[in-house]
Design a protein around this motif. Structure first.
Motif: not given
Length: 124
Positions: A43-44, A87, A90, A46, A39
């Motif tokens: 954002k959700e 990217e 998370a 995933e 996560q």
């Protein structure tokens, strides 16, 4: 009492690699689907990858850069990540369910056992 404890996160430069660990107690991972989610801020959560007796599954975003594995003797699952990108930053969570991964492995509502997460930051 079931516990999943993630470790191995940290700060890494783009292109670097990390191996995350998920140590389990209270369950035998060999009989469970073990999944990694992540996560990012805003954002959700995933799905990243799933491992069970029916095979391994990867999200398209990480395919070819990530490998999931399990050491039954240590009752620990791993997520080896290479060629990391910004990217990929998370919090990474492991989760488990007493079933196979199946094609719907990425549905987070399936999983009853969760770890606390480990932060992965990819930045120069």
């Amino acid at each position: 009492q079931v516990r999943l404890v993630e470790s191995g996160g940290g700060l890494v430069q783009p292109g670097g690699s990390l191996r995350l660990s998920c140590a389990a107690s209270g369950i035998i991972l060999d009989y469970y689907a073990i999944v990694w989610f992540r996560q990012a801020p805003g954002k959700e959560r995933e799905g990243v990858s799933c491992f069970s007796s029916d095979g391994t599954y990867y999200a398209d975003a990480v395919k070819g850069r990530v490998a999931i594995s399990r050491d039954n003797a240590k009752n620990t699952a791993y997520l080896q990540m290479i060629s990391l990108k910004p990217e990929d930053t998370a919090v990474y969570y492991c989760a488990a369910e007493s079933a196979f991964c199946s094609s719907k492995w990425y549905l987070r509502g399936r999983y009853g056992y969760w770890g606390q997460g480990t932060q992965v930051t990819v930045s120069s």
